[in-house]
Design an enzyme around this catalytic site. Structure first.
Site, mmCIF file in Angstrom:
data_model
loop_
_atom_site.group_PDB
_atom_site.id
_atom_site.type_symbol
_atom_site.label_atom_id
_atom_site.label_comp_id
_atom_site.label_asym_id
_atom_site.label_seq_id
_atom_site.Cartn_x
_atom_site.Cartn_y
_atom_site.Cartn_z
ATOM 1 N N ASP A 296 1.042 -1.277 0.008
ATOM 2 C CA ASP A 296 0.084 -0.110 -0.186
ATOM 3 C C ASP A 296 0.767 1.151 -0.014
ATOM 4 O O ASP A 296 2.163 1.209 0.285
ATOM 5 C CB ASP A 296 -0.955 0.107 1.205
ATOM 6 C CG ASP A 296 -2.191 0.720 0.941
ATOM 7 O OD1 ASP A 296 -2.254 1.754 -0.134
ATOM 8 O OD2 ASP A 296 -3.196 0.580 1.537
HETATM 9 C C1 BGC Z 1 -5.052 3.429 0.140
HETATM 10 C C2 BGC Z 1 -5.064 2.248 -1.077
HETATM 11 C C3 BGC Z 1 -5.126 2.862 -2.410
HETATM 12 C C4 BGC Z 1 -3.609 3.493 -2.456
HETATM 13 C C5 BGC Z 1 -3.433 4.248 -3.630
HETATM 14 C C6 BGC Z 1 -3.763 4.123 0.062
HETATM 15 O O1 BGC Z 1 -3.642 5.043 0.963
HETATM 16 O O2 BGC Z 1 -4.919 2.716 1.216
HETATM 17 O O3 BGC Z 1 -6.556 1.488 -0.994
HETATM 18 O O4 BGC Z 1 -5.074 2.024 -3.405
HETATM 19 O O5 BGC Z 1 -3.747 4.535 -1.289
HETATM 20 O O6 BGC Z 1 -4.298 5.423 -3.954
#
Ligand code: BGC
Length: 752
Positions: A296
């Site tokens: 993530d």
């Molecule tokens: C979120 C994810 C997301 C990623 C990219 C993160 O902060 O937890 O779900 O896909 O950002 O935007």
């Protein structure tokens, strides 16, 4: 005749089975051949790559379109992109922009390896669909697959190859803002929805210009975050992890999902991004997942504040050794992997495996054949917000609405009998909130508000008096009087209340799950007018609103329904569509009941009213406000008793359960018929109910439908005292009904 038939039927079944076996084998061989061919191509590219280029493939940078996480002031992707040090970009949008970036990767770097563009296409790209929690309330898997397919079609035309969806985290705490992104509280329903979304995004051919790779996230147990606070600690038993939180991820793997995202949270002391058991041993080895795992946003770097790595070097070591293949915005793998390789902490084989997994998906997407096939300005203009997509979005919106209360059939409103409707409340004319969080390129200006939707539908039929009354938050009551005047002058009041879109989503958690601001007081004032009130709720989580339930005659849960919210709600309010949605998550009376879910354990002292020594509260009931699976219709359904094919189920055999559901009203309607079981005695305690099947049936007024469910040993399995996934002999209760609280019961035994 009977004898003849009984010979023909097995012969037919046998022939069919052989044919099916051969076709299955044939397609398995084809898939195998295709995979081998891709592996050969991947290896040939890999053999040309320097170590710098390999590490580059593992790096994902954000474009400048929008940031979905913290960014350092000197964030810049141009230099590393030109040097071939980036394998993927996220948040880079539009055919034109992605084409420019792809050109640099393909034409200016030594090997010209195309970039893979990823984006959060969660519930639509530009045509926005209901938030995933809402869409799950439709219990309509075809619809869910179709809406994911529409999202993929639009995103792909705009240059995207990969969505960070579906989010398949089971969520049982309404305080958690991200509950809106998933399929609710139940692992069975959640698994089916996960598979439908993966199929919708990926289709049958990943290289087709209207499909994109999906990503099962956030692996794992992010939804079990303590106290409903985002990014918080997760401390759950191994059994709960396997039984509740992992099944939707396994379903995504079985549906062929190409990528996974490791979660921010720790699981029992080990952050998911450093969790070798979860990522490597379980996902890659036991489940044989062939795709790649992306971290993530910055979650490899966050191993430092988690307190499991002292510095970047240790964070990189943990991430790579756990099995994370791609570093999203952590800026750790480059440069740390070079030193880690030199020190022998990470092997060349590990790096090569990660690169192979990423290149494989790039090949499957067809990017090596035509790196620009997804950036198509013409197609982008043609498909985005097409009439067809808008119509599907409206249909999805209608099907996601849940009728929670309808005293004296106040709804649907009949324009023949109503001259004036007062539309009041802060959500009545909002567009911004309707598309919900994670709405990708959705433009609030393109959403249709409830006011607009109602105005269009009521043109020439009834008058609408609109007054906001109050804001979503804050203490200001100065608008009450105007709204009350409007209400007093109307035949019926539609009060649109709820949460702002910025109250649910990532890092948007609440400790109070009631109506924010002065909205409850506003409703109390409206009630004093004595006019019939329909409350239209807009929100991203279950709300604790006992006063509303107890005092307002009609309540419609409309969540955040997307671009076509206004017309869809109008369709339901005016009876052009008969609501059929059912809650995919329990609504608590108040936050004091949280966590609350239908598949709880009985305990040694189940609650008995009026008796002191048992499991309950002094000040609130133990029953939820609205149970899981609950939702009304403008018609009524009557369930027959259950007929079982047998009272005993043996291994290898089947048990059927039949029920007849009659539409006893005067309108046609759809009903979601639910089947639950309870294992009465186990080697470990079992939930009081577990969903094991459902059907959505359209039943014309006055007619009946007989629904048959089939159960096998598989449906009875759980993790036993030794953590073996098995069915234990004993007595089971089987329930069928319209929701988890109103059920018919039958009993059978499973015998070995
Ligand atoms: C979120 C994810 C997301 C990623 C990219 C993160 O902060 O937890 O779900 O896909 O950002 O935007």
């Amino acid at each position: 005749m009977k004898a003849l038939r009984s010979k023909i039927v097995p012969f037919f079944i046998a022939t069919f089975a052989v044919a099916l076996f051969l076709t299955t084998c044939e397609s398995a061989v084809k898939i195998d051949d295709a995979e081998k061919e891709i592996a050969r191509k991947v290896d040939s590219v890999l053999s040309l790559m320097t170590l710098e280029e390999k590490v580059g493939q593992l790096m994902q940078y954000s474009g400048f379109g929008e940031f979905t996480g913290p960014v350092s002031a000197d964030h810049n992707y141009m230099e590393p992109l030109k040097e071939g040090k980036i394998g993927s970009m996220l948040n880079a949008n539009g055919a034109e922009y992605t084409r420019k970036l792809q050109q640099i990767a393909v034409e200016e770097t030594r090997l010209g390896i195309p970039l893979i563009f990823g984006y959060d296409v969660i519930h639509g790209y530009r045509t926005i669909f209901p938030i995933p929690l809402a869409e799950t309330a439709s219990w309509d898997l075809d619809l869910i697959e179709t809406s994911a397919h529409v999202a993929a079609t639009e995103a792909a035309a705009a240059g995207q190859h990969w969505t960070f969806a579906p989010m398949v985290d089971i969520a049982r705490d309404p305080r958690w803002g991200r509950i809106m992104e998933g399929a609710g509280e139940d692992p069975y329903l959640g698994s089916l929805v996960a598979a439908a979304r993966v199929k919708g995004f990926q289709g049958d051919d990943l290289a087709a210009p209207n499909t994109i790779a999906a990503c099962a996230k956030h692996f794992a147990a992010y939804g079990a975050t303590m106290a409903g606070k985002d990014y918080n600690t997760v401390d759950i038993s191994n059994r709960t992890l396997h039984e509740i939180y992992l099944p939707p991820f396994k379903a995504a793997v079985d549906a062929g999902v190409e990528t996974f995202m490791s979660a921010f949270n720790e699981i029992n002391g080990i952050p998911a991004t450093a969790n070798r058991y979860i990522l490597n041993d379980l996902l890659k080895e036991e489940w044989q997942f062939k795709g790649f795992i992306v971290s993530d946003w910055s979650s490899i770097r966050e191993l430092i504040p988690h307190g499991i790595a002292a510095n970047d070097y240790e964070a990189g070591n943990l991430g790579m050794n756990a099995g994370v293949d791609m570093d999203m915005m952590g800026m750790i793998y480059d440069p740390q992997l070079f030193q880690l390789l030199e020190d022998g902490k990470v092997t060349q084989l590990q790096v090569d495996d990660a690169v192979r997994r990423i290149l494989r998906v790039k090949f499957k997407l067809g990017l090596f054949d035509d790196p620009y096939r997804y950036c198509d300005e013409e197609r982008e203009k043609e498909v985005i917000m097409s009439e067809e997509h808008l119509e599907i979005s409206r249909d999805a919106a209608r099907k996601s609405i849940v009728l929670l209360k309808n005293e004296n059939n106040l709804l649907p409103l009949d324009p023949q009998k109503i001259n004036t409707i007062a539309l009041v409340g802060p959500m009545g004319d909002t567009r911004f909130d309707l598309i919900g969080e994670w709405s990708a390129r959705g433009n609030p200006e393109e959403a249709i508000s409830l006011l607009e939707g109602l105005t269009r539908s009521l043109e020439g039929k009834a008058k609408i008096l609109h007054a906001k009354g109050c804001e979503i938050s804050g203490e200001d009551k100065s608008g009450f009087s105007e709204a009350i005047r409007a209400a007093s002058a109307a035949d019926v009041v539609v009060a649109a209340v709820g949460e702002s879109r910025m109250m649910s989503g990532e890092a948007l958690c609440r400790s109070d799950i009631g109506l924010p601001g002065v909205q409850k007081e506003f409703l109390m004032e409206l009630q004093k007018t004595g006019k019939p009130i329909v409350v239209v709720l807009m929100n991203g989580r279950p709300l604790g609103i006992p006063w509303v339930k107890g005092n307002v005659p009609a309540i419609l849960e409309t969540w955040f329904l997307g671009t076509q919210a206004g017309p869809a709600i109008a369709d339901v309010l005016l009876g052009m569509y008969n609501p059929s949605g059912k809650l995919p998550v329990t609504f608590p009376v108040s936050v004091g009941q949280v966590p609350i879910f239908y598949s709880y354990k009985n305990t040694g002292r189940p609650p008995v009213p009026g008796i002191r020594w048992n499991s309950k509260y002094l000040d609130i009931p133990v029953e939820p406000l609205f149970p899981f699976g609950y939702g009304l219709s403008y018609t009524t359904f009557e369930y027959s008793e259950i007929t079982l094919s047998d009272t005993i189920l043996l291994p290898g055999s089947e048990l059927t359960a039949e029920v007849t559901v009659k539409n006893t009203g005067v309108r046609d309607g759809e009903e979601i018929i639910q089947l639950y079981i309870r294992d009465l005695v186990g080697s470990v305690t079992r939930p009081v109910l577990e969903l094991k099947g459902f059907r959505k049936e359209n039943i014309p007024a006055g007619e009946s439908v007989t629904v048959r469910f089939t159960l096998t040993e598989e449906d009875l399995k759980f993790y036993d005292i030794n953590m073996d996934f098995t069915a234990e002999p004993g007595t089971f209760e089987l329930f069928i009904g319209p929701n988890s609280a109103e059920l018919k019961k039958a009993t059978f035994a499973f015998m070995e």
